[in-house]
Design an enzyme around this catalytic site. Structure first.
Site, PDB file in Angstrom:
ATOM      1  N   GLN B 104       0.742  -1.175   0.051  1.00 22.29           N
ATOM      2  CA  GLN B 104      -0.078  -0.063   0.170  1.00 22.29           C
ATOM      3  C   GLN B 104       0.705   1.128  -0.110  1.00 22.29           C
ATOM      4  O   GLN B 104       0.413   2.330  -0.791  1.00 22.29           O
ATOM      5  CB  GLN B 104      -1.037   0.131   1.347  1.00 22.29           C
ATOM      6  CG  GLN B 104      -2.104  -0.945   1.182  1.00 22.29           C
ATOM      7  CD  GLN B 104      -1.603  -2.295   1.984  1.00 22.29           C
ATOM      8  OE1 GLN B 104      -0.547  -2.399   2.284  1.00 22.29           O
ATOM      9  NE2 GLN B 104      -2.569  -3.036   2.400  1.00 22.29           N
ATOM     10  N   ASP B 145      -5.926   1.560  12.925  1.00 23.56           N
ATOM     11  CA  ASP B 145      -7.404   0.797  12.568  1.00 23.56           C
ATOM     12  C   ASP B 145      -8.069   0.656  13.820  1.00 23.56           C
ATOM     13  O   ASP B 145      -9.341   0.529  13.533  1.00 23.56           O
ATOM     14  CB  ASP B 145      -6.744  -0.739  11.930  1.00 23.56           C
ATOM     15  CG  ASP B 145      -6.264  -0.400  10.616  1.00 23.56           C
ATOM     16  OD1 ASP B 145      -6.894   0.059   9.678  1.00 23.56           O
ATOM     17  OD2 ASP B 145      -5.059  -1.045  10.610  1.00 23.56           O
ATOM     18  N   ASN B 155      -2.603  -1.331  13.944  1.00 21.45           N
ATOM     19  CA  ASN B 155      -2.462  -0.775  12.628  1.00 21.45           C
ATOM     20  C   ASN B 155      -1.740  -1.736  11.879  1.00 21.45           C
ATOM     21  O   ASN B 155      -1.330  -2.849  12.248  1.00 21.45           O
ATOM     22  CB  ASN B 155      -1.302   0.591  12.811  1.00 21.45           C
ATOM     23  CG  ASN B 155      -1.407   1.396  11.516  1.00 21.45           C
ATOM     24  OD1 ASN B 155      -2.684   1.556  10.696  1.00 21.45           O
ATOM     25  ND2 ASN B 155      -0.288   1.934  11.029  1.00 21.45           N
TER      26      ASN B 155
END
Lengths: 250, 250
Positions: B104, B145, B155
């Protein structure tokens, strides 16, 4: 550094025999090369034997990059300890970092360990901290590309970070290498230059572009782990512990 | 956790209007969804404004995974601080971890930053320690998260390791997230389950197999960074610093 050490040996043979005919020089060079292989095999076996005391029955080892037979002759360096521990009947497991960008861990180390029938689990480099936190590994074991006189150790990028993480989790961090990896002309690791590799090793490492055009890339090939983070260095001569200055010269 | 927070909002609207005709319920759900987007945009802008004080002119920031507009509405969370700092005329640079296995950072974060004209350098995850050691970055900034009541933060995998490395290099480590990411029903991060993903995300993540058949794989999707490693948490309400217990509830 031991690639240059081997080239120096070859060069010395060529120079000592420069009055000989070319076919004879070639013969002598081949002999010397075979000696280097034979010595390296013996060294790897001795590294394995010397370091096996560091691995106990039931241990799980985290390793990085490839320090096995594909990078040396025979048993390798870090992997020699693992192969020897297994021969001694110890039940061991290994976690192997994939080792971006070139994936030597995923491609080479896992293959060598599976060939030897060793229980091997592949992880991404960024999972090592979590694996340590979960108590899945109880020692870290890596090879080395160059070791300065004080024990500072250059090895594949990512090694230094692992050593910091190992210290934070109270996990011993071991380096295994033949003494031909020592560069005693260097007082410490600050004198080791860090090679920078091409951007494409990261952005196109899988035959497919994974990042937008125009992004800058920083791609150091190695890092230097300071001696203070290294619990012990295993060579064909024995196990050195800090302070390394004198123990490495023995 | 904020995905479920948003689903709960939608469900509440549907239930409060269950006596309405279906077309009207659809209309109300669309309105609510557009409200969520609008609120999230405002939240992202506020996170950016609140956190901008943490970024000084000349700073270089290390980030991990994607916490930008592709993961939220508008400015994102961690990236909102960066976009805002740039709008304020601060000269900043960013290092982005590629973030294995799904990349990502390489694919999304670098793209967003380049679109905004920000000086962006891509590295592999295992290079972060060396980048810190060389003094190339002076703060770490990530999204989240799920954040427990005591500030422990889940996370993307690799975040925890970065936090340990940041502490070892005396670099501040900041988390940016909307308060909808808080899960105050959890006392601490030990109650956050770590999702395990498929082996193929690592072994075949680039459309090409990179590891031998038969190797085991461990692929945790997230990790939990303990609150003690987090210098501050930035939300749309302000900047919280440890101890987080009370400051997060404000």
């Amino acid at each position: 550094v031991n690639l240059f050490w081997a080239l120096d040996r070859m060069k010395a043979v060529a120079e000592a025999n420069r009055e000989q005919a070319l076919p004879r020089i070639k013969e002598l060079l081949l002999e010397e090369a075979l000696h280097v292989i034979e010595e390296n095999k013996q060294e790897c076996r001795n590294i394995g034997r010397n370091g096996a005391e560091l691995i106990k029955d039931g241990d799980t080892i985290l390793t990085h990059c490839n320090a096995g037979g594909l990078a040396t002759a025979d048993y390798g360096t870090a992997l020699a300890l693992i192969f020897t521990a297994q021969e001694e009947g110890k039940r061991i497991k290994v976690y192997a970092d994939e080792t971006r960008p070139l994936l030597q861990g995923a491609r080479l180390t896992t293959w060598e360990l599976l060939q030897a029938g060793i229980d091997t689990t592949l992880i991404c480099d960024n999972m090592a901290a979590q694996v340590m936190k979960e108590g899945r590994v109880n020692l870290v074991l890596v090879g080395a590309d160059r070791i300065a006189a004080n024990g500072d150790t250059a090895n594949k990028i990512g090694t230094y970070g692992l050593a910091v993480l190992a210290e934070a989790h109270n996990i011993p961090f071991y380096v295994a290498a033949p003494t031909s990896t020592f560069d005693l002309s260097l007082d410490d690791g600050s004198q080791i230059p860090i090679e920078e590799r091409e951007a494409e090793e990261i952005t196109c490492g899988f035959g497919k572009r994974i990042a937008p055009e125009g992004v800058k890339v920083y791609c150091p090939a190695f890092d230097v782990t300071p001696a203070r983070l290294i619990t012990a260095i295993v060579t064909e001569r024995g196990v050195s512990r800090p302070p390394y200055g004198d123990s490495l010269k023995k």
